[in-house]
Design a protein around this motif. Structure first.
Motif, PDB file in Angstrom:
ATOM      1  N   LYS A 423      -5.996  39.600  21.238  1.00  0.00           N
ATOM      2  CA  LYS A 423      -7.453  39.634  21.098  1.00  0.00           C
ATOM      3  C   LYS A 423      -7.856  40.247  19.746  1.00  0.00           C
ATOM      4  O   LYS A 423      -8.787  39.785  19.106  1.00  0.00           O
ATOM      5  CB  LYS A 423      -8.081  40.427  22.239  1.00  0.00           C
ATOM      6  CG  LYS A 423      -8.131  39.613  23.523  1.00  0.00           C
ATOM      7  CD  LYS A 423      -8.999  40.280  24.581  1.00  0.00           C
ATOM      8  CE  LYS A 423      -9.231  39.321  25.726  1.00  0.00           C
ATOM      9  NZ  LYS A 423      -9.945  39.921  26.826  1.00  0.00           N
ATOM     10  N   GLU A 436     -12.146  37.176  34.599  1.00  0.00           N
ATOM     11  CA  GLU A 436     -12.199  38.109  35.735  1.00  0.00           C
ATOM     12  C   GLU A 436     -12.502  37.352  37.032  1.00  0.00           C
ATOM     13  O   GLU A 436     -11.932  37.642  38.090  1.00  0.00           O
ATOM     14  CB  GLU A 436     -13.229  39.222  35.479  1.00  0.00           C
ATOM     15  CG  GLU A 436     -12.778  40.147  34.356  1.00  0.00           C
ATOM     16  CD  GLU A 436     -13.520  41.483  34.295  1.00  0.00           C
ATOM     17  OE1 GLU A 436     -14.291  41.783  35.217  1.00  0.00           O
ATOM     18  OE2 GLU A 436     -13.307  42.217  33.306  1.00  0.00           O
ATOM     19  N   SER A 467      -8.544  48.411  32.968  1.00  0.00           N
ATOM     20  CA  SER A 467      -7.822  47.673  31.926  1.00  0.00           C
ATOM     21  C   SER A 467      -8.700  47.557  30.683  1.00  0.00           C
ATOM     22  O   SER A 467      -8.234  47.711  29.546  1.00  0.00           O
ATOM     23  CB  SER A 467      -7.437  46.304  32.472  1.00  0.00           C
ATOM     24  OG  SER A 467      -7.282  45.373  31.449  1.00  0.00           O
TER      25      SER A 467
HETATM   26  O1  LIG Z   1      -7.224  38.548  30.340  1.00  0.00           O
HETATM   27  C1  LIG Z   1      -7.912  39.214  29.572  1.00  0.00           C
HETATM   28  O2  LIG Z   1      -8.639  38.703  28.687  1.00  0.00           O
HETATM   29  C2  LIG Z   1      -7.884  40.681  29.623  1.00  0.00           C
HETATM   30  O3  LIG Z   1      -8.365  41.371  28.776  1.00  0.00           O
HETATM   31  C3  LIG Z   1      -7.250  41.313  30.810  1.00  0.00           C
HETATM   32  C4  LIG Z   1      -8.266  41.605  31.910  1.00  0.00           C
HETATM   33  C5  LIG Z   1      -7.395  42.071  33.111  1.00  0.00           C
HETATM   34  O4  LIG Z   1      -7.090  43.244  33.175  1.00  0.00           O
HETATM   35  O5  LIG Z   1      -7.022  41.192  33.908  1.00  0.00           O
HETATM   36  C6  LIG Z   1      -9.175  42.688  31.453  1.00  0.00           C
HETATM   37  C7  LIG Z   1     -10.417  42.464  30.972  1.00  0.00           C
HETATM   38  C8  LIG Z   1     -11.020  41.154  30.975  1.00  0.00           C
HETATM   39  O6  LIG Z   1     -12.416  41.207  31.227  1.00  0.00           O
HETATM   40  C9  LIG Z   1     -10.301  40.178  31.786  1.00  0.00           C
HETATM   41  C10 LIG Z   1      -9.040  40.400  32.249  1.00  0.00           C
END
Ligand SMILES: O=C(O)C(=O)C[C@]1(C(=O)O)C=C[C@@H](O)C=C1
Length: 475
Positions: A423, A436, A467
Motif C-alpha cells: 500500500k 472489509e 489491523s
Molecule cells: O486488505 C487490506 O487492504 C488491509 O489493509 C487489511 C485489512 C485486514 O486486516 O483484513 C485491514 C484494513 C482494511 O480496511 C481491510 C483489510
C-alpha cells in the motif's frame, strides 16, 4: 422439564419395558404355542426367526418414515403393530399366521427404535444416558416376564395372560401418547443442533464409519459370549453349575453396568472416557475368560464382561452417531440396527463353522470382535471434540484454543505488514471498506453454526480495526 416431555419419556420407557417382554415372550411360551399351532418344537422355533426378518426388512423404511413423517407417526406404527402381535398370538392356531405375526413384532421393534433413539437425542441435548436407560427397561421386562409365565403355569391359568399383561400396558401407553404434541416436547431443535458436531470431514468419515462397524461388533461380542459360554465352560472342565452361573453373572454385570453408566453420564461429561474404558475392560474380560482355567477368575471376568460389553455401549455409540448427522437420525438409527441385526444373523453361522474345527478355542474369536470394538473406541477418542467435565476443564480448553488463536493472529499481522508495504509503494489508503465487507461475508459463509455468525463477524471486525491501527503505527 415440561410435563409433556415427562409424559413422552414415560411412554418411551414403558414401550421398552414391553419390548423386554416381547423379546422373550415367544421362547418363554414356546412349548404351549407349539401345541396350539399343532407343530413340532423345531417348526415352532423356526417361527422365532420371523422377528429377525421383520427387523431387517423394516429398519430402513421405518428410519425413512421417522425422518419424513415424524417420530410420533413412527411410534404409533410401532406400538399398534406390537399390540396386534401381543393380542393375536395367543389366540392364533396357524403356524403361517404365527410367522406373519412374528415378522410384525420385528417391524414393531424397528419402528420403536427408529423413533425412540432420535427422539431421546432431541428431547435432551445430552440424551446418551436416557438411551442407555432404555436398555435397563428392556432388562427389567426380560426379568419380569419369566416370573409371570411361571406364576400362570403354577396356578393353571391360561398362558395367553402373559401376552395380555404387556398388551394392556401397550394399550394404556397408546392412550397416553395419542393426545401428546410430540413436536412441542421435542422443544426447539435449534439450527445449531442440526449442524451436528463441528469436526473436520475426514474425522467425520472415520468416526461415522467406525461407529457403523461398532453397530456390528457391539452386538456380535455379546451374542458370541451368551451363545457359547456355557458349552465352553463345561468343555474346559468347569462344573455344570459354574458353567450356568457364568451367564447369570454376565446378566448381573450388565444390569450393574447400565445403572453405573446412566449415573455417570447423567452427572458428568464423561462419554469419551466411559466408552474407551468400558471397551478396554470388555477386551480384558473376554481375554481372561478365553485363557483362564480358574473358575473364580472366570466368574469375576464374566461379571466384568457383562458390566462393560452389555452396559449400554451400543447406545452410547448410536447416540454419538446421531450427534454427527442430526438431520437424518431416523435413517441412521435404522442403518445402525441393521448392522446389529447382521451380527445376530452371522455370529451363529460363523461360530457354528468354527466349532467344527479341531483344537479351536471358540471364545478366542470373541477377542478379535472385542478388539475391533476397542479400535473404534480409540477412533472416537481422537476424533470427538473434548468434553469438559468441570469449570477448570472448560477453561483449560479455552487456554489451549487461545494459544492457537494468538499464534494465528501473529501470522495475520505479518501478512498485514506485507499488505502495508504494497500500500505504501502504491500510495493506497489503509482503510478499504470493500475489502472489509468481503472479509465479513467470508466469515458468514465459513461459520458452520449460523447462530455464531454475528459474533464471529464482530470479532473479525475488531481484528481489522486493530489491523488498521497497527498499519497506521508503521512508518
Ligand atoms: O486488505 C487490506 O487492504 C488491509 O489493509 C487489511 C485489512 C485486514 O486486516 O483484513 C485491514 C484494513 C482494511 O480496511 C481491510 C483489510
Amino acid at each position: 422439564m415440561p410435563s409433556s416431555s415427562l409424559r413422552l419419556k414415560t411412554t418411551l420407557f414403558t414401550n421398552y419395558l414391553i419390548h423386554g417382554f416381547g423379546m422373550i415372550i415367544l421362547t418363554q411360551n414356546l412349548v404351549k404355542l407349539s401345541h396350539h399351532w399343532n407343530s413340532s418344537l423345531t417348526v415352532a422355533s423356526f417361527v422365532l426367526s420371523g422377528i429377525g426378518i421383520g427387523r431387517l426388512v423394516a429398519y430402513l423404511l421405518m428410519g425413512f418414515i421417522s425422518d419424513q413423517f415424524g417420530r410420533k407417526t413412527t411410534l404409533l406404527i410401532g406400538m399398534t403393530t406390537y399390540l396386534i402381535f401381543l393380542v393375536a398370538t395367543p389366540f392364533n392356531s396357524s403356524v403361517a399366521l404365527a410367522y406373519a405375526l412374528a415378522i410384525l413384532a420385528g417391524v414393531a421393534n424397528s419402528a420403536l427404535d427408529s423413533a425412540t433413539y432420535p427422539l431421546l437425542a432431541e428431547i435432551n441435548k445430552n440424551g446418551t444416558s436416557n438411551s442407555v436407560l432404555l436398555k435397563a427397561f428392556i432388562s427389567l421386562g426380560e426379568f419380569i416376564l419369566p416370573m409371570i409365565v411361571l406364576f400362570l403355569s403354577q396356578n393353571n391359568l391360561w398362558f395367553g395372560l402373559s401376552f395380555m399383561v404387556p398388551a394392556t400396558l401397550m394399550a394404556l401407553n397408546l392412550a397416553n401418547l395419542l393426545p401428546l404434541n410430540v413436536r412441542q416436547s421435542q422443544q426447539v431443535i435449534e439450527e445449531a443442533d442440526l449442524q451436528g458436531l463441528v469436526i473436520s470431514r475426514p474425522k467425520k468419515v472415520a468416526l461415522s464409519g467406525g461407529l457403523f462397524v461398532y453397530g456390528y461388533t457391539s452386538m456380535a461380542v455379546m451374542i458370541w459370549f451368551t451363545q457359547w459360554i456355557t458349552i465352553f465352560a463345561k468343555k474346559i472342565g468347569f462344573s455344570t453349575t459354574v458353567a450356568h452361573f457364568l451367564l447369570s453373572l454376565y446378566s448381573l454385570g450388565s444390569i450393574t453396568g447400565v445403572i453405573t453408566v446412566v449415573v455417570l453420564l447423567n452427572r458428568f461429561n464423561l462419554k469419551k472416557p466411559v466408552f474407551v474404558t468400558l471397551n478396554a475392560l470388555s477386551l480384558l474380560a473376554i481375554t481372561t475368560i478365553t485363557l483362564s482355567t480358574n473358575a473364580d477368575l472366570s466368574a469375576v471376568a464374566a461379571f466384568v464382561f457383562g458390566f462393560s460389553a452389555a452396559g449400554g455401549l451400543m447406545q452410547i455409540a448410536l447416540n454419538t452417531l446421531l450427534s454427527i448427522f442430526p438431520r437424518h437420525k431416523g435413517m441412521l438409527t435404522g442403518t445402525f440396527f441393521i448392522f446389529g441385526s447382521l451380527a445376530s444373523f452371522s455370529v451363529p453361522i460363523i461360530t457354528g463353522l468354527l466349532v467344527k474345527m479341531p483344537h479351536t478355542n471358540i471364545m478366542a474369536g470373541d477377542i478379535i470382535v472385542a478388539f475391533v470394538g476397542f479400535l473404534v473406541a480409540l477412533i472416537m477418542l481422537v476424533t470427538l471434540p473434548p468434553e469438559n467435565s468441570s469449570l477448570a476443564d472448560a477453561r483449560k480448553s479455552i487456554n489451549k484454543i487461545d494459544s492457537k488463536l494468538i499464534a494465528l493472529l501473529e501470522e495475520r499481522f505479518a501478512a498485514v505488514n506485507d499488505v502495508h508495504k504494497f500500500k505504501q509503494t502504491g500510495q493506497i489508503a489503509i482503510k478499504d471498506l470493500n475489502r472489509e465487507r468481503q472479509v465479513l461475508d467470508n466469515v458468514a459463509k465459513k461459520t458452520k453454526n449460523k447462530d455464531l455468525v454475528p459474533y464471529n463477524q464482530a470479532i473479525v471486525q475488531t481484528i481489522m480495526d486493530n489491523s488498521r491501527q497497527y498499519q497506521a503505527s508503521l512508518k
